[in-house]
Write a protein that holds these residues in place. Structure first.
Motif, PDB file in Angstrom:
ATOM      1  N   ALA A   1      -4.353  17.328 -89.661  1.00 12.34           N
ATOM      2  CA  ALA A   1      -3.634  18.604 -89.622  1.00 12.34           C
ATOM      3  C   ALA A   1      -3.232  18.947 -88.185  1.00 12.34           C
ATOM      4  O   ALA A   1      -2.106  19.408 -87.941  1.00 12.34           O
ATOM      5  CB  ALA A   1      -4.504  19.710 -90.217  1.00 12.34           C
ATOM      6  N   ALA A   2      -4.134  18.737 -87.242  1.00 11.21           N
ATOM      7  CA  ALA A   2      -3.819  19.022 -85.841  1.00 11.21           C
ATOM      8  C   ALA A   2      -2.694  18.117 -85.344  1.00 11.21           C
ATOM      9  O   ALA A   2      -1.789  18.576 -84.612  1.00 11.21           O
ATOM     10  CB  ALA A   2      -5.064  18.841 -84.976  1.00 11.21           C
ATOM     11  N   LEU A   3      -2.701  16.860 -85.734  1.00 15.06           N
ATOM     12  CA  LEU A   3      -1.630  15.947 -85.327  1.00 15.06           C
ATOM     13  C   LEU A   3      -0.290  16.362 -85.927  1.00 15.06           C
ATOM     14  O   LEU A   3       0.749  16.304 -85.248  1.00 15.06           O
ATOM     15  CB  LEU A   3      -1.967  14.510 -85.744  1.00 15.06           C
ATOM     16  CG  LEU A   3      -3.099  13.846 -84.966  1.00 15.06           C
ATOM     17  CD1 LEU A   3      -3.431  12.497 -85.574  1.00 15.06           C
ATOM     18  CD2 LEU A   3      -2.718  13.697 -83.502  1.00 15.06           C
ATOM     19  N   VAL A   4      -0.301  16.790 -87.191  1.00 12.66           N
ATOM     20  CA  VAL A   4       0.947  17.227 -87.833  1.00 12.66           C
ATOM     21  C   VAL A   4       1.479  18.473 -87.126  1.00 12.66           C
ATOM     22  O   VAL A   4       2.681  18.563 -86.833  1.00 12.66           O
ATOM     23  CB  VAL A   4       0.716  17.473 -89.344  1.00 12.66           C
ATOM     24  CG1 VAL A   4       1.906  18.182 -89.964  1.00 12.66           C
ATOM     25  CG2 VAL A   4       0.438  16.165 -90.057  1.00 12.66           C
ATOM     26  N   VAL A   5       0.597  19.433 -86.848  1.00 14.95           N
ATOM     27  CA  VAL A   5       1.038  20.656 -86.147  1.00 14.95           C
ATOM     28  C   VAL A   5       1.585  20.309 -84.767  1.00 14.95           C
ATOM     29  O   VAL A   5       2.626  20.834 -84.338  1.00 14.95           O
ATOM     30  CB  VAL A   5      -0.122  21.671 -86.054  1.00 14.95           C
ATOM     31  CG1 VAL A   5       0.210  22.812 -85.107  1.00 14.95           C
ATOM     32  CG2 VAL A   5      -0.480  22.200 -87.434  1.00 14.95           C
ATOM     33  N   GLY A   6       0.912  19.401 -84.067  1.00 15.80           N
ATOM     34  CA  GLY A   6       1.389  18.990 -82.741  1.00 15.80           C
ATOM     35  C   GLY A   6       2.743  18.307 -82.826  1.00 15.80           C
ATOM     36  O   GLY A   6       3.644  18.570 -82.002  1.00 15.80           O
TER      37      GLY A   6
END
Length: 99
Positions: free
Chosen positions: A81-86
């Motif tokens: 999720a953090a990678l997608v948001v980034g």
């Protein structure tokens, strides 16, 4: 396979009646234990029941542990999720600079 017990000393020629009777009782007990063990080995139906019960217990235990693993939150999900948001944030910044 279990090793047999070492032979026990037999009562000697000067043994009394009590010693001989005690030896007879020990021999009867050992013979009874041996017959019981052989009977248990030859009882195929009971052995099959025991094996089925052990297998059922193992399957239930494995199913329970797999259920716990399946319901535990995944560590990888927050990272993804953090990678997608980034990635979305970088895409928005690049898109705004070009337009």
């Amino acid at each position: 396979m279990a090793l047999p017990d070492p032979p026990r000393p037999e009562p000697g020629p000067d043994a009394g009646v009590d010693d001989i009777q005690a030896d007879i009782e020990r021999t009867r007990k050992e013979l009874g234990d041996t017959v019981g063990a052989l009977s248990a080995k030859l009882d195929v139906k009971e052995r099959a029941k025991n094996k089925a019960a052990e297998t059922k217990e193992r399957v239930v235990e494995t199913t329970h542990s797999m259920g716990q693993v399946a319901t535990q939150p995944k560590v990888a999900a927050p990272v993804i999720a953090a990678l997608v948001v980034g990635a979305v944030t970088v895409w928005i910044v690049v898109w705004r600079r070009r337009h």
